[in-house]
Scaffold this motif. Structure first.
Motif, PDB file in Angstrom:
ATOM      1  N   UNK A  29       1.013  -1.191   0.067  1.00  0.00           N
ATOM      2  CA  UNK A  29       0.224  -0.088   0.108  1.00  0.00           C
ATOM      3  C   UNK A  29       0.979   0.931  -0.188  1.00  0.00           C
ATOM      4  N   UNK A  30       1.027   2.234  -0.767  1.00  0.00           N
ATOM      5  CA  UNK A  30       1.353   3.023  -0.945  1.00  0.00           C
ATOM      6  C   UNK A  30       1.149   4.274  -0.021  1.00  0.00           C
ATOM      7  N   UNK A  31      -0.259   4.271   0.276  1.00  0.00           N
ATOM      8  CA  UNK A  31      -0.479   5.431   0.813  1.00  0.00           C
ATOM      9  C   UNK A  31      -1.680   4.757   2.175  1.00  0.00           C
ATOM     10  N   UNK A  32      -1.355   4.822   3.222  1.00  0.00           N
ATOM     11  CA  UNK A  32      -1.694   4.733   4.272  1.00  0.00           C
ATOM     12  C   UNK A  32      -3.044   5.577   5.155  1.00  0.00           C
ATOM     13  N   UNK A  33      -4.473   6.043   5.349  1.00  0.00           N
ATOM     14  CA  UNK A  33      -5.178   6.905   5.718  1.00  0.00           C
ATOM     15  C   UNK A  33      -6.308   5.153   6.721  1.00  0.00           C
TER      16      UNK A  33
END
Ligand code: IPE
Length: 255
Positions: free
Chosen positions: A187-191
């Motif tokens: 996952x390149x970006x986690x929120x």
């Protein structure tokens, strides 16, 4: 300024008590030096801390008499690791000075409070202060374990770094456990929303929480103007490229 945490999984072999990854650390120190960035460095304890801390349940505070000796031994071991790291930093040309967490600061019911004066003084004379995950006295619990991640959080509040980088032995966060699932995706970006869906059992077996807890801390610290990134330090040059602002394989935390 960039705040860097060198994780225990990359600086040591977490499975073997007190196994230092000298080559990796030496290369990472050179990569930091080569980037010519202003940095503050925190490192984890890896197998110099977690093995004994877990056996004697030091993260629970004082609960039995046989822990006293373990407190002394863990404290000795993490200082030994810190010395090895300081040596590599200096050899790479980074003037680094150790600020042992347990000798300089006290926790209050697990909460670490850092007086920044000493560090500010060192920074003002061009020296890089280095803190590390340590066993720390605690006004309420007698003692406790202070992780490098907690130190990072404290330093981030005080020093407002532009970027925070967690150097680990994995490429980033996956949607499933990559050790079990072959088609796990990075996952390149986690929120917050994505983190909720990541299985929490995907944590490594240590006393301070593992990957899931780390992502939580990262989400707490990131903002529109501050990147919080998890990067694989076992891959040659990746930290260096990231420090220089290039696009690399990693996971970024996003509010
Ligand atoms: C742990 O620090 C400190 C002790 C166990 C004494 P960290 O939690 O920051 O260490 P790593 O990075 O996970 O090894």
């Amino acid at each position: 300024m960039i705040l860097i945490k060198l994780g225990g999984s990359v600086i040591t072999d977490k499975k073997e008590y007190k196994r230092f990854n000298k080559e990796v650390v030496s290369r990472l120190c050179r990569e930091i030096k080569d980037s010519e960035k202003d940095v503050m460095i925190v490192h984890g304890a890896g197998s110099f801390g977690h093995v004994l801390a877990k056996e004697f349940e030091l993260q629970k505070g004082r609960i039995r008499d046989d822990q006293t000796d373990a407190v002394a031994r863990v404290s000795r071991d993490v200082r030994e690791l810190n010395n090895l790291i300081i040596k590599e930093l200096i050899d790479a040309g980074i003037p680094a000075v150790s600020i042992p967490t347990g000798a300089c600061f006290i926790m209050n019911d697990n909460e670490l409070h850092i007086d920044p004066k000493v560090m500010q003084m060192y920074i003002s004379i061009g020296i890089v202060p280095v803190m590390f995950g340590d066993v720390v006295t605690d006004t309420k619990k007698g003692f406790g374990i202070c992780s490098g991640d907690r130190i990072i959080k404290c330093l981030a509040d005080i020093f407002s770094p532009d970027k925070i980088i967690f150097v680990s032995d994995i490429d980033g966060i996956y949607d499933r456990d990559p050790k079990i699932s072959r088609d796990a995706k990075l996952i390149a970006e986690v929120n917050e929303e994505i983190l909720e869906q990541i299985p929490s059992e995907m944590t490594v077996d240590d006393v301070t929480g593992g990957v899931h807890a780390k992502m939580r801390t990262m989400l707490d610290m990131c903002s529109d103007s501050r990147d919080c990134i998890l990067v694989n330090g076992t891959v040659d040059g990746r930290l260096n490229s990231l420090l220089k602002g290039m696009d690399v394989v990693c996971t970024r935390a996003r509010k």
